[in-house]
Design a protein around this motif. Structure first.
Motif, mmCIF file in Angstrom:
data_model
loop_
_atom_site.group_PDB
_atom_site.id
_atom_site.type_symbol
_atom_site.label_atom_id
_atom_site.label_comp_id
_atom_site.label_asym_id
_atom_site.label_seq_id
_atom_site.Cartn_x
_atom_site.Cartn_y
_atom_site.Cartn_z
ATOM 1 N N GLY A 167 5.244 2.148 11.887
ATOM 2 C CA GLY A 167 4.137 2.649 12.698
ATOM 3 C C GLY A 167 3.112 3.413 11.880
ATOM 4 N N LEU A 168 3.029 3.063 10.600
ATOM 5 C CA LEU A 168 2.110 3.769 9.697
ATOM 6 C C LEU A 168 0.996 2.835 9.252
ATOM 7 C CD1 LEU A 168 4.776 5.505 7.412
ATOM 8 C CD2 LEU A 168 3.441 6.612 9.221
ATOM 9 N N ARG A 169 -0.087 3.418 8.780
ATOM 10 C CA ARG A 169 -1.108 2.634 8.098
ATOM 11 C C ARG A 169 -1.487 3.370 6.817
ATOM 12 N NH1 ARG A 169 -6.103 4.990 9.417
ATOM 13 N NH2 ARG A 169 -5.814 6.580 11.012
ATOM 14 N N GLU A 170 -1.977 2.609 5.845
ATOM 15 C CA GLU A 170 -2.467 3.236 4.614
ATOM 16 C C GLU A 170 -3.798 3.898 4.933
ATOM 17 O OE1 GLU A 170 -2.656 0.747 1.143
ATOM 18 O OE2 GLU A 170 -0.491 0.468 1.080
ATOM 19 N N THR A 171 -3.882 5.184 4.624
ATOM 20 C CA THR A 171 -5.118 5.898 4.953
ATOM 21 C C THR A 171 -5.955 6.195 3.723
ATOM 22 O OG1 THR A 171 -3.918 7.983 4.832
ATOM 23 C CG2 THR A 171 -4.147 6.967 7.018
ATOM 24 N N GLY A 172 -5.436 5.852 2.563
ATOM 25 C CA GLY A 172 -6.243 6.079 1.368
ATOM 26 C C GLY A 172 -5.398 6.011 0.121
ATOM 27 N N GLY A 173 -6.083 5.930 -0.984
ATOM 28 C CA GLY A 173 -5.378 5.931 -2.252
ATOM 29 C C GLY A 173 -6.312 6.426 -3.336
ATOM 30 N N THR A 215 -1.817 8.252 -5.893
ATOM 31 C CA THR A 215 -1.256 8.717 -4.623
ATOM 32 C C THR A 215 -1.769 7.811 -3.515
ATOM 33 O OG1 THR A 215 -1.160 10.983 -5.397
ATOM 34 C CG2 THR A 215 -1.068 10.645 -3.017
ATOM 35 N N VAL A 216 -0.840 7.224 -2.783
ATOM 36 C CA VAL A 216 -1.195 6.380 -1.642
ATOM 37 C C VAL A 216 -0.774 7.134 -0.383
ATOM 38 C CG1 VAL A 216 -0.903 4.123 -0.541
ATOM 39 C CG2 VAL A 216 -0.817 4.317 -3.050
ATOM 40 N N SER A 217 -1.712 7.288 0.534
ATOM 41 C CA SER A 217 -1.450 8.089 1.742
ATOM 42 C C SER A 217 -1.224 7.192 2.944
ATOM 43 C CB SER A 217 -2.637 9.017 2.012
ATOM 44 O OG SER A 217 -2.804 9.898 0.921
ATOM 45 N N TYR A 218 -0.315 7.640 3.807
ATOM 46 C CA TYR A 218 0.006 6.917 5.043
ATOM 47 C C TYR A 218 -0.130 7.878 6.221
ATOM 48 C CZ TYR A 218 2.113 3.688 1.729
ATOM 49 O OH TYR A 218 2.311 2.828 0.673
ATOM 50 N N GLY A 219 -0.538 7.350 7.357
ATOM 51 C CA GLY A 219 -0.652 8.179 8.549
ATOM 52 C C GLY A 219 -0.231 7.405 9.783
ATOM 53 N N GLY A 220 0.224 8.147 10.794
ATOM 54 C CA GLY A 220 0.552 7.545 12.088
ATOM 55 C C GLY A 220 -0.398 8.076 13.145
ATOM 56 N N PRO A 221 -0.466 7.395 14.272
ATOM 57 C CA PRO A 221 -1.399 7.802 15.323
ATOM 58 C C PRO A 221 -1.116 9.199 15.879
ATOM 59 C CG PRO A 221 0.076 6.047 16.082
ATOM 60 C CD PRO A 221 0.322 6.219 14.633
ATOM 61 N N ASP A 222 0.145 9.660 15.716
ATOM 62 C CA ASP A 222 0.520 10.965 16.263
ATOM 63 C C ASP A 222 0.385 12.098 15.246
ATOM 64 O OD1 ASP A 222 2.353 9.874 14.613
ATOM 65 O OD2 ASP A 222 4.060 10.056 15.971
ATOM 66 N N GLY A 223 -0.307 11.833 14.151
ATOM 67 C CA GLY A 223 -0.529 12.897 13.171
ATOM 68 C C GLY A 223 0.475 12.943 12.037
ATOM 69 N N ASP A 260 2.703 10.848 1.794
ATOM 70 C CA ASP A 260 2.088 10.294 0.583
ATOM 71 C C ASP A 260 3.181 9.714 -0.303
ATOM 72 O OD1 ASP A 260 -0.362 11.293 1.414
ATOM 73 O OD2 ASP A 260 -0.201 13.112 0.187
ATOM 74 N N VAL A 261 2.854 8.659 -1.005
ATOM 75 C CA VAL A 261 3.745 8.158 -2.054
ATOM 76 C C VAL A 261 2.996 8.275 -3.371
ATOM 77 C CG1 VAL A 261 5.107 6.226 -2.928
ATOM 78 C CG2 VAL A 261 4.873 6.571 -0.453
ATOM 79 N N GLU A 262 3.627 8.983 -4.314
ATOM 80 C CA GLU A 262 3.017 9.178 -5.629
ATOM 81 C C GLU A 262 3.601 8.152 -6.595
ATOM 82 O OE1 GLU A 262 3.748 13.056 -7.251
ATOM 83 O OE2 GLU A 262 2.247 12.822 -8.831
ATOM 84 N N TRP A 263 2.741 7.487 -7.339
ATOM 85 C CA TRP A 263 3.152 6.438 -8.269
ATOM 86 C C TRP A 263 2.830 6.825 -9.690
ATOM 87 C CZ3 TRP A 263 5.955 2.283 -6.830
ATOM 88 C CH2 TRP A 263 6.024 2.018 -5.451
ATOM 89 N N VAL A 268 7.924 2.235 -14.094
ATOM 90 C CA VAL A 268 7.282 2.570 -12.820
ATOM 91 C C VAL A 268 8.170 3.593 -12.127
ATOM 92 C CG1 VAL A 268 6.829 1.717 -10.478
ATOM 93 C CG2 VAL A 268 6.001 0.425 -12.456
ATOM 94 N N ALA A 269 7.551 4.639 -11.574
ATOM 95 C CA ALA A 269 8.314 5.625 -10.815
ATOM 96 C C ALA A 269 7.533 5.998 -9.570
ATOM 97 C CB ALA A 269 8.575 6.866 -11.665
ATOM 98 N N PHE A 270 8.254 6.411 -8.548
ATOM 99 C CA PHE A 270 7.572 6.871 -7.339
ATOM 100 C C PHE A 270 8.407 7.923 -6.625
ATOM 101 C CE2 PHE A 270 10.158 4.635 -4.168
ATOM 102 C CZ PHE A 270 10.716 3.609 -4.910
ATOM 103 N N ARG A 271 7.689 8.742 -5.859
ATOM 104 C CA ARG A 271 8.367 9.734 -5.020
ATOM 105 C C ARG A 271 7.510 9.972 -3.782
ATOM 106 N NH1 ARG A 271 7.583 15.459 -8.330
ATOM 107 N NH2 ARG A 271 5.328 15.312 -8.600
ATOM 108 N N TYR A 272 8.153 10.552 -2.798
ATOM 109 C CA TYR A 272 7.467 10.843 -1.540
ATOM 110 C C TYR A 272 7.050 12.302 -1.491
ATOM 111 C CZ TYR A 272 9.905 6.574 -0.161
ATOM 112 O OH TYR A 272 10.390 5.288 -0.105
#
Ligand code: CA
Length: 649
Positions: free
Chosen positions: A70-76, A103-111, A115-118, A125-129
């Motif tokens: 239920g998320l969408r990408e809101t920016g990177g 940093t790729v950001s995700y958001g849901g309609p309920d606020g 973010d996932v950092e790459w 390749v590494a990533f964390r939330y």
């Protein structure tokens, strides 16, 4: 290449909302993130145009919201990152890092916001939330992760099993002491149905070797492992509820804003980037400073061959004398010193050791309320008041390193205990080795007084089991690519006894040659090495073997993969100052003539020393000239090994 990835993502995941792509500085590695039609974040990784990970899930399930769908990408956003640092106890002493950080950001309609950092480098390749501040929440419990690793069909795996909890010696497992599956098909089930522990190695059908592990785990999170294959992916699994005798929660709690550990992938079209990676150190920072740096060195260890009965004053004097004779820094005095020798006589023994220039390392149990360990001292490391009192006693009596054994598992509560022990020890100038423990996760750099972890089926199993002796060469050819590639490994190796008992006349039979054992001293990397030598080896082992064990260093300025296939044979070079030590061991069933490429190490015409097996139980040392360093020939026999020592160019 980028266009192809997007098309592929669109083909597999119709209605992918948007995609964000991160390319490594050299352009060879590309991470693409996107969101499926039902709002599930996914990612893919390619290296040199070949798929490493395809559309694997991302996301967290927490008590402040579901961040898996239920998320969408809101920016990177992304930036170039370059930095360097130095280290005194890992594969390399000076490390240069070049990566693209996004940093790729995700958001849901309920606020909901996540973010996932790459961190995208050419071979890592590494990533964390990150969970940003949201909805007035300042804390969260992460109950599970969607995080998965989907390797292409046909990938082969090299993995070690997660144990059942509360089994084994005095109910001390899990402790990262299990066998491996080697070159096995994707989806091969784990032995206990509990999944697999880090690090794990994969080879894709396109020939990309990939090491998967995690780093930057401290008291603010649990340590994770991998689930069994679910048909599409291996996913991040948290500790089992029963670990630590059921004490403490499996699900980590974090403050908000907060972050998870980094999960890392290191890869290349040869195993070199796996063997040489420093990603687990690149992504962490020292947590504190110490008055002095860790005190790496070599030591003797009576317990490994002479076992519990050797923890008495007289036998310890013999191993102190052995350390002195060999020019070693340490003597490791194992369990029961507090009862068998007693604190007052220990002061005398420590004084004797120090008069010989040998520093004692004292053993402790970690427990505690999490297992049935009787070996003492117990209950001195589990709570701060008694722990600090113990640290003060150690410092006041001339002990500046300890070995702490038998931890309860991977829960956040136990990660806190590791950190608390290290932190208190640092206040008293004491270095710490862990045994019966988890794998280190960047701790070499995070904790300046941390100097080693077992977290492997280590040398003690040579005493316990003939089967392990029979598999010694197999394991030795796996560790440089897997366990020891992911962090320092306190193995306690290099036996020169042929039989695994005190008298060298009974017990299990060592299947590997003396030169194999010498090669292990280079191949297995840990800044403190408590070798499995015994006083009798001064007279019954080849003199060249003893000479080598006197001179071999335990700290390294550089490490290179030279040759090898995990599980078959391994050749790794390590540089100390201006000397390269090239160590090779074999698990092949036939002799092979290797053409080693040492051209990056030494110039043509350089004179090198070859230490190898001679006839009739001898170890030979011969001068060789590297006429063509790009093609140095060495004969490697089954269960045998060699070391080539050469001057750096
Ligand atoms: Ca152990």
């Amino acid at each position: 290449m980028l266009r192809t990835n997007l098309l592929l993502a669109a083909a597999i995941l119709p209605l992918a909302v948007c995609a964000y792509t991160v390319e490594s500085p050299g352009g060879v590695t590309v991470v693409t993130t996107s969101v499926t039609s039902d709002g599930r974040p996914v990612y893919s990784v390619t290296h040199k145009g070949k798929t490493v990970i395809e559309n694997a899930p991302l996301g967290l399930s927490t008590d402040i919201g579901d961040f898996t769908k239920g998320l969408r990408e809101t920016g990177g956003e992304s930036k170039d990152l370059r930095y360097s640092y130095s280290q005194d106890k890992v594969k390399r002493s000076f490390i240069d890092v070049s990566a693209r950080r996004a940093t790729v950001s995700y958001g849901g309609p309920d606020g909901r916001r996540m973010d996932v950092e790459w961190h995208v480098a050419d071979n890592d390749v590494a990533f964390r939330y990150h969970l940003p501040k949201q909805q007035g929440k300042a804390s969260a419990v992460v109950s599970a992760e969607a995080t998965g690793f989907s390797f292409p069909e046909g990938t082969k795996v090299y993995m070690t099993h997660q144990s059942d909890p509360m089994i084994g010696w005095k109910r001390t497992k899990p402790s990262y002491e299990e066998y491996y599956i080697v070159d096995a098909p994707l989806g091969t089930p784990s032995q206990y149905g509990r999944g697999f522990t880090f690090p794990a190695l994969f080879k894709t059908p396109d020939g990309i070797w990939t090491l998967l592990t995690e780093t930057d785990v401290d008291g603010y999170y649990c340590a994770s492992h991998l689930s069994d294959y679910d048909g599409k992916a291996y996913t991040i699994a948290y500790p089992m509820d029963e670990e630590n005798n059921g004490n403490g929660k499996s699900a980590p709690g974090i403050a908000i804003p907060g972050k998870t550990p980094w999960r890392t992938l290191s890869f290349g079209d040869t195993p070199a980037p796996v063997v040489e990676t420093t990603i687990m150190y690149d992504l962490v920072e020292p947590r504190y400073r110490v008055g002095r740096y860790a005190r790496p060195g070599k030591g003797t260890w009576s317990w490994i061959l002479w076992q519990d009965g050797s923890i008495n004053y007289d036998d310890q004097v013999r191993f102190i004398d052995l350390a002195h004779e060999l020019g070693y820094d340490n003597v490791l005095i194992d369990c029961y010193w507090d009862t068998n020798i007693g604190e007052e006589r220990m002061k005398e023994l420590i004084g004797y050791a120090r008069s010989k220039g040998v520093k004692p390392i004292l053993w402790f149990s970690s427990s505690g309320s999490w297992n049935d360990i009787e070996q003492s001292p117990v209950n001195r490391m589990d709570r701060p008041i008694v722990r600090k009192k113990t640290m003060r006693w150690l410092r006041d009596n001339g002990v500046d390193a300890i070995k702490v054994d038998f931890f309860g598992g991977d829960k956040q509560e136990t990660m806190r205990l590791y950190e608390d022990i290290l932190s208190d020890a640092a206040d008293y100038g004491i270095d710490v080795i862990f045994h019966g423990c988890t794998m280190p996760r960047g701790w070499e750099r995070m904790y300046p007084n941390y100097v080693g972890s077992e977290a492997v089926l280590a040398s003690e199993n040579m005493i316990f089991s003939q089967e392990f002796c029979d598999k010694e060469a197999l394991h030795a050819t796996l560790h440089p690519f897997i366990r020891n590639a992911g962090g320092i490994m306190e193995y306690g190796g290099t036996f020169l006894n042929k039989r695994m008992n005190k008298g060298n006349d009974g017990g299990n039979v060592r299947r590997t040659t003396d030169a194999f054992q010498l090669a292990l001293a280079v191949l297995f990397q840990n800044p403190v090495q408590n070798f499995a030598l015994a006083p009798n080896n001064l007279s019954d082992a080849p003199s060249e073997a003893i000479a080598f064990m006197k001179e071999v260093p335990t700290t390294w300025n550089d490490t290179r993969y030279i040759d090898g296939i995990p599980g078959k044979y391994a050749v790794v070079a390590r540089r100390h100052g201006s000397d390269w030590y090239v160590a090779g061991v074999s698990n092949l069933d036939k002799p092979v003539k290797l053409d080693l490429d040492l051209s990056e190490l030494s110039d043509a015409g350089a004179v090198a020393t070859l230490i190898s097996d001679g006839g009739a139980d001898e170890v030979t040392r011969a001068n060789i000239t590297l006429k063509n360093p790009a093609k140095t020939q060495v004969m490697l026999r089954p269960a045998s090994g060699f070391v080539i020592k050469t001057h750096s160019k």
